[in-house]
Design an enzyme around this catalytic site. Structure first.
Site, mmCIF file in Angstrom:
data_model
loop_
_atom_site.group_PDB
_atom_site.id
_atom_site.type_symbol
_atom_site.label_atom_id
_atom_site.label_comp_id
_atom_site.label_asym_id
_atom_site.label_seq_id
_atom_site.Cartn_x
_atom_site.Cartn_y
_atom_site.Cartn_z
ATOM 1 N N ASP A 157 -23.536 -7.999 29.605
ATOM 2 C CA ASP A 157 -23.951 -6.748 28.969
ATOM 3 C C ASP A 157 -22.738 -5.996 28.426
ATOM 4 O OD1 ASP A 157 -25.688 -4.898 27.928
ATOM 5 O OD2 ASP A 157 -26.006 -3.823 29.809
ATOM 6 N N HIS A 163 -35.330 -5.186 29.284
ATOM 7 C CA HIS A 163 -34.581 -4.017 29.750
ATOM 8 C C HIS A 163 -35.553 -3.263 30.655
ATOM 9 C CE1 HIS A 163 -31.484 -0.745 29.311
ATOM 10 N NE2 HIS A 163 -32.482 -0.133 29.928
HETATM 11 O O1 DOR Z 1 -25.170 0.553 28.562
HETATM 12 C C1 DOR Z 1 -25.823 0.021 27.687
HETATM 13 N N1 DOR Z 1 -25.338 -0.140 26.436
HETATM 14 N N2 DOR Z 1 -27.048 -0.398 27.974
HETATM 15 C C2 DOR Z 1 -27.867 -0.880 27.028
HETATM 16 O O2 DOR Z 1 -28.981 -1.238 27.353
HETATM 17 C C3 DOR Z 1 -27.447 -0.913 25.613
HETATM 18 C C4 DOR Z 1 -25.996 -0.963 25.495
HETATM 19 C C5 DOR Z 1 -25.509 -0.681 24.079
HETATM 20 O O3 DOR Z 1 -26.033 -1.290 23.146
HETATM 21 O O4 DOR Z 1 -24.587 0.118 23.938
HETATM 22 ZN ZN ZN Z 2 -27.482 -4.785 26.954
#
Ligand code: DOR
Ligand code: ZN
Length: 349
Positions: A250, A139
């Site tokens: 993601d 990340h």
């Molecule tokens: O937008 C995000 N949500 N970025 C992340 O790195 C983690 C993820 C989450 O786990 O909700």
């Molecule tokens: Zn993620």
């Protein structure tokens, strides 16, 4: 058969997804399992997955939540902390429990409080991973409060990523969910051991869209969407046919209440129509012929795996994305909520 209206490609994998745990897991995982053969499962649960036993148990819970009709393989990751034991990682990798390790800079995003505070603290872990050929998933955002949120990825490249690649030149690294032209350039200029994933949503909207007509919490994710010039660089990279860029959604579900709040959570729930979204982008870029490489070939190649044997079919049909989805006892707003897309995922062939 590939004609103007049908696209048959090797079944894709998702190289970055959050499927959560408990009721939420049961409610969301089949959206991923119906489209993808395998997925890299993020370990940022509370508490995070930091040892092989926890990963084994989580894998069992995931498989128990997957419908029998899907042949789906979760690939587990280990959440790195300042005190993580390199021996645990090496054994977990050798035993086939861990596919990769995930580096969250402490405080960068959801459930990252146990993440790494100083990269120097995990030098022995990175050394081990380089030796055994285990990928590091990054990340890539600094967390310093004095760095503007829109600059955090670019500053991470200058301060941290360049140091990791200098000190561990043979380490396999996936720069995850890249959002900037700087990240595209960094990956392009690096060796074949450095690749990146690109999400559907960062290909579709820029930072202005988050404020179009009012604040739009369902477009808020981390890393945050950047200026249009960056989105265009991502679209060029994803559709270029370069094996350094591959699919990672993601997808990060949060209940509608957790998103629409005075302090809303980061994350876009794109799993339900992930392939439809990517297909729309590739078609707009006149690059549907590049979709299979990005979605199904370059990811396994990077991880040293075979592509899936099965094929999937997408057909050109207008679909309407539901405004909201009922997930167990809550509602989640999917990516493209209420919009129309031109491709439909038909299924496996
Ligand atoms: O937008 C995000 N949500 N970025 C992340 O790195 C983690 C993820 C989450 O786990 O909700
Ligand atoms: Zn993620």
């Amino acid at each position: 058969m590939n004609d103007k209206n049908t696209l048959t490609i090797t079944q894709p994998d998702d190289w970055h997804v959050h499927v959560r745990d408990g009721d939420m897991l049961a409610g969301v995982v089949n959206f991923t399992a119906r489209q993808f053969g395998r997925a890299i499962i993020m370990p940022n649960l509370a508490p995070p997955i930091t040892n092989a036993q926890a990963a084994r148990e989580y894998r069992v819970r995931i498989l128990a939540a997957v419908d029998n009709q899907h042949d789906f393989t979760p690939l587990m990751t280990c959440y790195l902390t300042d005190n993580i034991d390199p021996g645990e990682i090496e054994t977990g990798f050798a035993d086939g429990v861990f596919t990769a390790c995930k580096l969250y800079p402490a405080g960068a995003t959801t459930n990252s409080d146990h993440g790494v505070t100083d990269i120097g603290k995990i030098a022995n872990v990175l050394e081990t991973m380089q030796r055994i050929g285990m990928p590091l998933l990054v990340h890539g955002e600094v967390t310093d409060g004095d760095i503007d949120i829109f600059d955090r990825e670019a500053v991470f490249i200058d301060r941290i990523m360049s140091k990791i690649t200098r000190d561990f030149p043979a380490l396999k690294i996936v720069f995850e969910h890249i959002t900037t032209k700087q990240a595209v350039a960094f990956v392009q200029e690096s060796g074949t051991n450095i690749a990146a994933t690109i999400t559907p949503h960062h290909l579709v909207y820029n930072r202005s869209a988050m404020f179009e007509g009012g604040i739009r919490p369902h477009l808020y994710c981390l890393p945050i969407a950047k200026r249009e010039v960056h989105r265009l660089a991502l679209r060029t990279a994803a559709t270029s046919g370069s094996a350094k860029f591959f699919l990672g959604t993601d997808s990060a579900p949060h209940s509608v209440g957790a998103k629409q709040s005075a302090c809303g959570c980061a994350g876009v729930f794109n799993a339900p129509f992930a392939l439809e979204s990517y297909a729309a982008t590739f078609e707009q870029e006149n690059a549907l012929d590049k979709l299979e490489g990005f979605a199904s070939i370059y990811g396994p190649r990077f991880y040293g795996l075979e592509p899936n044997k099965r094929k999937i079919v997408l057909e050109r049909t207008e679909i309407e994305i539901p405004k909201t989805l009922d997930i167990t006892d809550t509602q989640i707003i999917p990516f493209h909520s209420g919009e129309r897309l031109n491709w439909r995922f038909v299924g496996l062939v």
